[in-house]
Design a protein around this motif. Structure first.
Motif, PDB file in Angstrom:
ATOM      1  N   TRP A  34       0.861  -1.178   0.000  1.00  0.00           N
ATOM      2  CA  TRP A  34       0.000   0.000   0.000  1.00  0.00           C
ATOM      3  C   TRP A  34       0.898   1.229   0.000  1.00  0.00           C
ATOM      4  O   TRP A  34       1.895   1.247   0.719  1.00  0.00           O
ATOM      5  CB  TRP A  34      -0.909  -0.013   1.239  1.00  0.00           C
ATOM      6  N   ILE A  57       2.992   6.264  10.682  1.00  0.00           N
ATOM      7  CA  ILE A  57       2.383   5.141   9.980  1.00  0.00           C
ATOM      8  C   ILE A  57       3.165   3.863  10.263  1.00  0.00           C
ATOM      9  O   ILE A  57       4.400   3.835  10.200  1.00  0.00           O
ATOM     10  CB  ILE A  57       2.292   5.432   8.468  1.00  0.00           C
ATOM     11  N   THR A  58       2.428   2.804  10.644  1.00  0.00           N
ATOM     12  CA  THR A  58       3.061   1.533  10.986  1.00  0.00           C
ATOM     13  C   THR A  58       2.257   0.390  10.382  1.00  0.00           C
ATOM     14  O   THR A  58       1.408  -0.205  11.047  1.00  0.00           O
ATOM     15  CB  THR A  58       3.155   1.351  12.515  1.00  0.00           C
ATOM     16  N   PRO A  59       2.499   0.059   9.122  1.00  0.00           N
ATOM     17  CA  PRO A  59       1.822  -1.081   8.524  1.00  0.00           C
ATOM     18  C   PRO A  59       2.389  -2.396   9.048  1.00  0.00           C
ATOM     19  O   PRO A  59       3.593  -2.509   9.291  1.00  0.00           O
ATOM     20  CB  PRO A  59       2.095  -0.911   7.031  1.00  0.00           C
ATOM     21  N   ASP A  60       1.525  -3.354   9.238  1.00  0.00           N
ATOM     22  CA  ASP A  60       1.924  -4.684   9.688  1.00  0.00           C
ATOM     23  C   ASP A  60       1.350  -5.701   8.715  1.00  0.00           C
ATOM     24  O   ASP A  60       0.140  -5.718   8.479  1.00  0.00           O
ATOM     25  CB  ASP A  60       1.395  -4.937  11.104  1.00  0.00           C
ATOM     26  N   ILE A  67      -2.763  -6.585   5.297  1.00  0.00           N
ATOM     27  CA  ILE A  67      -2.088  -5.349   5.706  1.00  0.00           C
ATOM     28  C   ILE A  67      -2.922  -4.732   6.813  1.00  0.00           C
ATOM     29  O   ILE A  67      -4.067  -4.344   6.590  1.00  0.00           O
ATOM     30  CB  ILE A  67      -1.984  -4.334   4.557  1.00  0.00           C
ATOM     31  N   ARG A  68      -2.363  -4.634   8.008  1.00  0.00           N
ATOM     32  CA  ARG A  68      -3.040  -3.962   9.116  1.00  0.00           C
ATOM     33  C   ARG A  68      -2.356  -2.613   9.308  1.00  0.00           C
ATOM     34  O   ARG A  68      -1.253  -2.525   9.832  1.00  0.00           O
ATOM     35  CB  ARG A  68      -2.977  -4.814  10.377  1.00  0.00           C
ATOM     36  N   MET A  69      -3.049  -1.576   8.844  1.00  0.00           N
ATOM     37  CA  MET A  69      -2.456  -0.235   8.827  1.00  0.00           C
ATOM     38  C   MET A  69      -2.819   0.516  10.106  1.00  0.00           C
ATOM     39  O   MET A  69      -3.992   0.585  10.496  1.00  0.00           O
ATOM     40  CB  MET A  69      -2.961   0.543   7.614  1.00  0.00           C
ATOM     41  N   ARG A  70      -1.800   1.060  10.743  1.00  0.00           N
ATOM     42  CA  ARG A  70      -1.981   1.902  11.927  1.00  0.00           C
ATOM     43  C   ARG A  70      -1.235   3.217  11.708  1.00  0.00           C
ATOM     44  O   ARG A  70      -0.313   3.289  10.910  1.00  0.00           O
ATOM     45  CB  ARG A  70      -1.443   1.206  13.176  1.00  0.00           C
ATOM     46  N   THR A  72      -2.099   6.138  10.410  1.00  0.00           N
ATOM     47  CA  THR A  72      -2.241   6.904   9.164  1.00  0.00           C
ATOM     48  C   THR A  72      -2.405   8.392   9.469  1.00  0.00           C
ATOM     49  O   THR A  72      -3.333   8.793  10.171  1.00  0.00           O
ATOM     50  CB  THR A  72      -3.443   6.394   8.359  1.00  0.00           C
ATOM     51  N   PHE A 100      -6.898  -0.546  13.854  1.00  0.00           N
ATOM     52  CA  PHE A 100      -6.114  -0.688  12.629  1.00  0.00           C
ATOM     53  C   PHE A 100      -7.098  -0.783  11.477  1.00  0.00           C
ATOM     54  O   PHE A 100      -8.319  -0.861  11.680  1.00  0.00           O
ATOM     55  CB  PHE A 100      -5.182  -1.915  12.676  1.00  0.00           C
ATOM     56  N   ASN A 125      -8.396   4.010   3.243  1.00  0.00           N
ATOM     57  CA  ASN A 125      -7.436   3.918   4.342  1.00  0.00           C
ATOM     58  C   ASN A 125      -7.655   5.138   5.229  1.00  0.00           C
ATOM     59  O   ASN A 125      -7.087   6.202   5.001  1.00  0.00           O
ATOM     60  CB  ASN A 125      -6.005   3.883   3.800  1.00  0.00           C
TER      61      ASN A 125
END
Length: 323
Positions: A34, A57-60, A67-70, A72, A100, A125
């Motif tokens: 992403w 931003i911390t994608p996991d 993709i667990r996006m945190r 943003t 997330f 997102n």
């Protein structure tokens, strides 16, 4: 190598015939990325209500490829075009308990399936309410409203019919979608450009194992605490009681839930249907005996719930045929 994976994610949606919906869901790239090839930002400059210290931003990427996006700070929308667009379009709000955003499992994978039916998808997102934004509870809704308006303002570019743009959401994203279909005209941010003159009202709403309101105990995933924070006011609780806010002007609804959902109990889906019926809003509900929670389009073929995308497409055809 990165460019190739992006091409897989953003460009191959309609490039080949897919034998089944399940195979479409399973054909995801091994290392999702992403943003996708085509995307756009929601806000010029800083988003409204920006904190003094912006989130990081911390994608996991999980073992299963989600993709667990945190964190943003600059929310964006991924655009997924079918090979042969038919004008229908949907904003997709992935879930994640407002802690997330499940971009692949409940976003890109869903877009990939819808593309097989000519539907253009926009995966949202969105910002998370616990990241210090001034009006925390209104932050996701502001992003959803803004996305709808920007999509409509650029309908010709995206080759969609702005009158056939709807929303679907999953889990907490289902609550966001339900908030959008009931609070599309709420003033949750100040207009920033001409696009904000567009309507944010979805033509239809798909509420997939959605959290229906913010009452204590409605979700075991922390959605209430993450969205409203500690000690929310009664007014804010009422604004985000999405089921109780369904009115006669709410667009048609498609509701899907599994009876064995351990995270968002099935009563959420049943209450959404009950309030829709009370308001005389056209609604179709599918309650599956098995499925659990967070399955997106990934249920095994042997489970009836794996057919929900087909049911949704057939329902959508009918819903759009009626003005």
């Amino acid at each position: 190598m990165q460019t190739d994976r992006r091409a897989l994610l953003g460009l191959s949606l309609g490039a080949a015939a897919v034998p089944s919906l399940a195979q479409a869901a399973q054909s995801r790239p091994t290392a999702p990325i992403w943003p996708p090839v085509e995307s756009f930002k929601l806000w010029p400059g800083l988003p409204p209500g920006a904190p003094a210290r912006m989130p990081r931003i911390t994608p996991d990427i999980t073992e299963r490829g989600d993709i667990r996006m945190r964190g943003t700070a600059s929310p964006d929308v991924g655009v997924f075009r079918p090979l042969r667009p038919d004008g229908r379009a949907v904003l997709i709000a992935p879930g994640g308990g407002y802690s997330f955003v499940s971009l692949e499992n409940e976003g890109v994978s869903v877009a990939r399936v819808l593309a097989q039916h000519g539907i253009t998808s926009f995966v949202l997102n969105y910002r998370l309410p616990g990241d210090g934004w001034r009006d925390r509870a209104d932050t996701p809704l502001a992003d959803a409203q803004r996305a709808m308006r920007l999509i409509r303002a650029q309908a010709a570019r995206f080759r969609i019919d702005p009158a056939r743009l709807g929303v679907i959401g999953f889990s907490a994203g289902g609550h966001l979608a339900a908030s959008l279909v009931t609070q599309y005209a709420a003033k949750v941010y100040a207009a920033v450009d001409a696009a904000d003159a567009e309507s944010a009202r979805p033509r239809f709403g798909g509420l997939m194992y959605a959290v229906s309101n913010m009452d204590p105990g409605r979700s075991r995933g922390g959605s209430r605490a993450n969205l409203l924070g500690p000690n929310p006011s009664p007014a804010m609780e009422a604004r985000y009681a999405a089921d109780r806010n369904i009115r006669a002007d709410t667009p048609p609804l498609f509701i899907m839930h599994a009876e064995d959902d351990p995270t968002v109990p099935v009563i959420n889906g049943l209450d959404l249907l009950a309030y829709a019926r009370a308001a005389r809003v056209p609604a179709e509900a599918h309650i599956f005996q098995q499925g659990g929670h967070g399955f997106g389009v990934g249920l095994p073929d042997g489970l009836p719930g794996s057919l929900w995308p087909q049911l949704f497409i057939r329902w959508l055809n009918g819903a759009l045929a009626h003005a």
